[in-house]
Design a protein around this motif. Structure first.
Motif, PDB file in Angstrom:
ATOM      1  N   VAL A 114       0.828  -1.203   0.000  1.00 31.24           N
ATOM      2  CA  VAL A 114       0.000   0.000   0.000  1.00 31.24           C
ATOM      3  C   VAL A 114       0.864   1.256   0.000  1.00 31.24           C
ATOM      4  O   VAL A 114       0.617   2.205  -0.766  1.00 31.24           O
ATOM      5  CB  VAL A 114      -0.957   0.008   1.210  1.00 31.24           C
ATOM      6  CG1 VAL A 114      -1.704   1.333   1.297  1.00 31.24           C
ATOM      7  CG2 VAL A 114      -1.948  -1.146   1.110  1.00 31.24           C
ATOM      8  N   ARG A 163     -11.828  -2.033   9.457  1.00 31.71           N
ATOM      9  CA  ARG A 163     -11.671  -2.657   8.141  1.00 31.71           C
ATOM     10  C   ARG A 163     -10.864  -3.947   8.317  1.00 31.71           C
ATOM     11  O   ARG A 163      -9.760  -3.909   8.849  1.00 31.71           O
ATOM     12  CB  ARG A 163     -10.882  -1.747   7.191  1.00 31.71           C
ATOM     13  CG  ARG A 163     -11.675  -0.737   6.418  1.00 31.71           C
ATOM     14  CD  ARG A 163     -10.695   0.043   5.522  1.00 31.71           C
ATOM     15  NE  ARG A 163     -11.365   0.877   4.564  1.00 31.71           N
ATOM     16  CZ  ARG A 163     -11.886   2.068   4.837  1.00 31.71           C
ATOM     17  NH1 ARG A 163     -11.802   2.559   6.062  1.00 31.71           N
ATOM     18  NH2 ARG A 163     -12.477   2.782   3.901  1.00 31.71           N
ATOM     19  N   THR A 272     -10.111   3.507  11.909  1.00 31.18           N
ATOM     20  CA  THR A 272     -10.134   4.943  11.646  1.00 31.18           C
ATOM     21  C   THR A 272     -11.241   5.564  12.497  1.00 31.18           C
ATOM     22  O   THR A 272     -12.158   4.875  12.947  1.00 31.18           O
ATOM     23  CB  THR A 272     -10.406   5.247  10.156  1.00 31.18           C
ATOM     24  OG1 THR A 272     -11.589   4.544   9.744  1.00 31.18           O
ATOM     25  CG2 THR A 272      -9.237   4.822   9.282  1.00 31.18           C
ATOM     26  N   SER A 278     -11.549  13.412   7.479  1.00 28.19           N
ATOM     27  CA  SER A 278     -10.371  12.775   6.908  1.00 28.19           C
ATOM     28  C   SER A 278      -9.749  13.633   5.816  1.00 28.19           C
ATOM     29  O   SER A 278     -10.448  14.076   4.904  1.00 28.19           O
ATOM     30  CB  SER A 278     -10.737  11.407   6.324  1.00 28.19           C
ATOM     31  OG  SER A 278     -11.275  10.562   7.316  1.00 28.19           O
ATOM     32  N   ASN A 283      -7.811   9.260   2.681  1.00 30.21           N
ATOM     33  CA  ASN A 283      -8.847   8.659   1.825  1.00 30.21           C
ATOM     34  C   ASN A 283      -8.220   7.900   0.657  1.00 30.21           C
ATOM     35  O   ASN A 283      -8.669   6.798   0.300  1.00 30.21           O
ATOM     36  CB  ASN A 283      -9.784   9.753   1.304  1.00 30.21           C
ATOM     37  CG  ASN A 283     -10.639  10.346   2.407  1.00 30.21           C
ATOM     38  OD1 ASN A 283     -10.971   9.669   3.381  1.00 30.21           O
ATOM     39  ND2 ASN A 283     -10.995  11.611   2.275  1.00 30.21           N
ATOM     40  N   VAL A 284      -7.175   8.481   0.060  1.00 31.05           N
ATOM     41  CA  VAL A 284      -6.467   7.803  -1.027  1.00 31.05           C
ATOM     42  C   VAL A 284      -5.779   6.549  -0.497  1.00 31.05           C
ATOM     43  O   VAL A 284      -5.814   5.484  -1.118  1.00 31.05           O
ATOM     44  CB  VAL A 284      -5.443   8.750  -1.682  1.00 31.05           C
ATOM     45  CG1 VAL A 284      -4.569   7.988  -2.682  1.00 31.05           C
ATOM     46  CG2 VAL A 284      -6.156   9.906  -2.371  1.00 31.05           C
ATOM     47  N   LEU A 286      -6.632   4.691   2.084  1.00 34.58           N
ATOM     48  CA  LEU A 286      -7.618   3.651   2.375  1.00 34.58           C
ATOM     49  C   LEU A 286      -8.146   3.015   1.095  1.00 34.58           C
ATOM     50  O   LEU A 286      -8.412   1.807   1.057  1.00 34.58           O
ATOM     51  CB  LEU A 286      -8.769   4.250   3.188  1.00 34.58           C
ATOM     52  CG  LEU A 286      -8.412   4.722   4.598  1.00 34.58           C
ATOM     53  CD1 LEU A 286      -9.628   5.367   5.265  1.00 34.58           C
ATOM     54  CD2 LEU A 286      -7.884   3.579   5.446  1.00 34.58           C
ATOM     55  N   SER A 287      -8.281   3.810   0.050  1.00 33.20           N
ATOM     56  CA  SER A 287      -8.732   3.265  -1.231  1.00 33.20           C
ATOM     57  C   SER A 287      -7.717   2.259  -1.777  1.00 33.20           C
ATOM     58  O   SER A 287      -8.086   1.178  -2.254  1.00 33.20           O
ATOM     59  CB  SER A 287      -8.941   4.410  -2.230  1.00 33.20           C
ATOM     60  OG  SER A 287      -9.299   3.908  -3.500  1.00 33.20           O
ATOM     61  N   ILE A 288      -6.442   2.603  -1.671  1.00 32.61           N
ATOM     62  CA  ILE A 288      -5.392   1.690  -2.130  1.00 32.61           C
ATOM     63  C   ILE A 288      -5.373   0.433  -1.256  1.00 32.61           C
ATOM     64  O   ILE A 288      -5.189  -0.687  -1.748  1.00 32.61           O
ATOM     65  CB  ILE A 288      -4.022   2.387  -2.101  1.00 32.61           C
ATOM     66  CG1 ILE A 288      -4.001   3.536  -3.115  1.00 32.61           C
ATOM     67  CG2 ILE A 288      -2.903   1.400  -2.412  1.00 32.61           C
ATOM     68  CD1 ILE A 288      -2.733   4.376  -3.049  1.00 32.61           C
ATOM     69  N   ASP A 290      -7.925  -0.965   0.337  1.00 33.08           N
ATOM     70  CA  ASP A 290      -9.065  -1.812  -0.030  1.00 33.08           C
ATOM     71  C   ASP A 290      -8.781  -2.569  -1.321  1.00 33.08           C
ATOM     72  O   ASP A 290      -9.095  -3.760  -1.435  1.00 33.08           O
ATOM     73  CB  ASP A 290     -10.321  -0.944  -0.189  1.00 33.08           C
ATOM     74  CG  ASP A 290     -10.821  -0.392   1.140  1.00 33.08           C
ATOM     75  OD1 ASP A 290     -10.448  -0.949   2.187  1.00 33.08           O
ATOM     76  OD2 ASP A 290     -11.573   0.603   1.118  1.00 33.08           O
ATOM     77  N   GLU A 291      -8.183  -1.890  -2.304  1.00 35.92           N
ATOM     78  CA  GLU A 291      -7.867  -2.539  -3.578  1.00 35.92           C
ATOM     79  C   GLU A 291      -6.818  -3.636  -3.386  1.00 35.92           C
ATOM     80  O   GLU A 291      -6.918  -4.715  -3.993  1.00 35.92           O
ATOM     81  CB  GLU A 291      -7.353  -1.504  -4.578  1.00 35.92           C
ATOM     82  CG  GLU A 291      -8.393  -0.490  -5.036  1.00 35.92           C
ATOM     83  CD  GLU A 291      -7.788   0.587  -5.916  1.00 35.92           C
ATOM     84  OE1 GLU A 291      -6.563   0.497  -6.197  1.00 35.92           O
ATOM     85  OE2 GLU A 291      -8.508   1.512  -6.307  1.00 35.92           O
ATOM     86  N   THR A 292      -5.834  -3.364  -2.541  1.00 32.15           N
ATOM     87  CA  THR A 292      -4.764  -4.340  -2.303  1.00 32.15           C
ATOM     88  C   THR A 292      -5.305  -5.589  -1.627  1.00 32.15           C
ATOM     89  O   THR A 292      -4.975  -6.720  -2.015  1.00 32.15           O
ATOM     90  CB  THR A 292      -3.661  -3.714  -1.439  1.00 32.15           C
ATOM     91  OG1 THR A 292      -3.136  -2.561  -2.113  1.00 32.15           O
ATOM     92  CG2 THR A 292      -2.542  -4.707  -1.182  1.00 32.15           C
TER      93      THR A 292
END
Length: 304
Positions: A114, A163, A272, A278, A283-284, A286-288, A290-292
């Motif tokens: 990440v 998460r 979080t 945030s 936010n970026v 956490l998005s990465i 989730d994708e990972t």
């Protein structure tokens, strides 16, 4: 009061370093200069922040409150910097992260990937990563000192989002010289295990006491590293994640004690705050994340 931000940062470094000496390397200034800055800050604030003497360094009660407030203020300023950068369509500011110790050897630990992917983006973000006990990380996220943290899941907590990140298998181990070392795969009866000295983990004390009420706890540790040292001594039984123990098992220094009664899976979550606003960087991030996790399939293993 119009307090110099530099003085506030000096105080934070002193408080977190546990004294003037430890803060010297962090701040790159002499102890005498730190002393002058602290004296100036205390005069401006109007009360003593810390005590120094033969009994060592300690924060005063009002100093502890001031430390929490100053951390909150400095965190808000970091977020302000990030938000202003957002208006310029650029990621900036600070990203404060925390995690418990000894996760890096887990095969599904996502943080390395990440952070690598995050740093591939065009950004001016300064990442701070702290390793601390679970309870400290939970308090820091709730208090706004950390944007996110990875901790073993014990219970839901008001004010925190969870998460799923990974599942960690904990098994019973002992070191060379222990009577139960090298017994192979034949399951050892629980009553035989409880005849030996057991290491209690202070950070999961109630869990250990409830799950292993008959175990003879004769030592206590506050980290996985400390647990490993005691087990390698050959005098104790204790629980370690299998990925932490693997290297030492391969080297013939640790041995698993096979027993279903003393094994379990620990779920690790990224936490979080539900109330803090945030910044774009988190936010970026956490998005990465989730994708990972979705890409490795480890999220599916957390649902059981």
């Amino acid at each position: 009061m119009d307090i110099d931000l530099r003085l506030l940062r000096v105080f934070v470094a002193v408080a977190e370093g546990g004294g003037y000496t430890a803060a010297q390397s962090t701040l790159n200034i002499s102890s005498s200069t730190i002393s002058l800055h602290m004296s100036d800050l205390e005069k401006r604030i109007g009360f003593r922040l810390c005590e120094r003497g033969r009994h060592g360094f300690s924060l005063t009660e009002r100093g502890k409150v001031a430390y929490d407030e100053i951390r909150r203020i400095l965190g808000s300023l970091d977020d302000f910097t990030g938000r202003m950068a957002e208006l310029r369509k650029r990621l900036a500011g600070k990203l404060h992260l925390g995690m418990v110790d000894c996760l890096s050897t887990h095969p599904n630990f996502p943080l390395v990937t990440v952070i690598r992917r995050f740093n591939e983006l065009d950004n001016d973000v300064h990442i701070e990563l702290a390793v601390a006990p679970r309870a400290d990380i939970e308090r820091a996220v709730l208090g706004g000192h950390l944007h996110a943290g990875i901790v073993p899941f014990i219970r839901t907590i008001n004010g925190l989002d969870f998460r799923p990140v990974l599942r960690e298998r904990h098994q019973l181990f002992c070191g060379v010289g222990h009577p139960l070392f090298g017994l192979g795969e034949s399951s050892v009866p629980a009553h035989e295990i409880t005849e030996h000295d057991f290491v209690l983990r202070a950070y999961t004390e109630q869990f250990d006491l409830s799950r292993f009420p008959r175990a003879r706890a004769s030592a206590t540790v506050f980290s996985m590293e400390a647990m490993l040292i005691l087990l390698l001594s050959g005098g104790y039984l204790g629980l370690l994640p299998d990925h932490v123990a693997r290297e030492w098992v391969d080297r013939g220094k640790l041995s698993r004690v096979p027993s279903d009664d003393f094994e379990y899976d620990s779920r690790h979550m990224l936490i979080t705050s539900t109330s803090a606003k945030s910044p774009a960087a988190i936010n970026v991030f956490l998005s990465i994340l989730d994708e990972t996790i979705a890409g490795t399939g480890s999220a599916q293993t957390m649902t059981g």
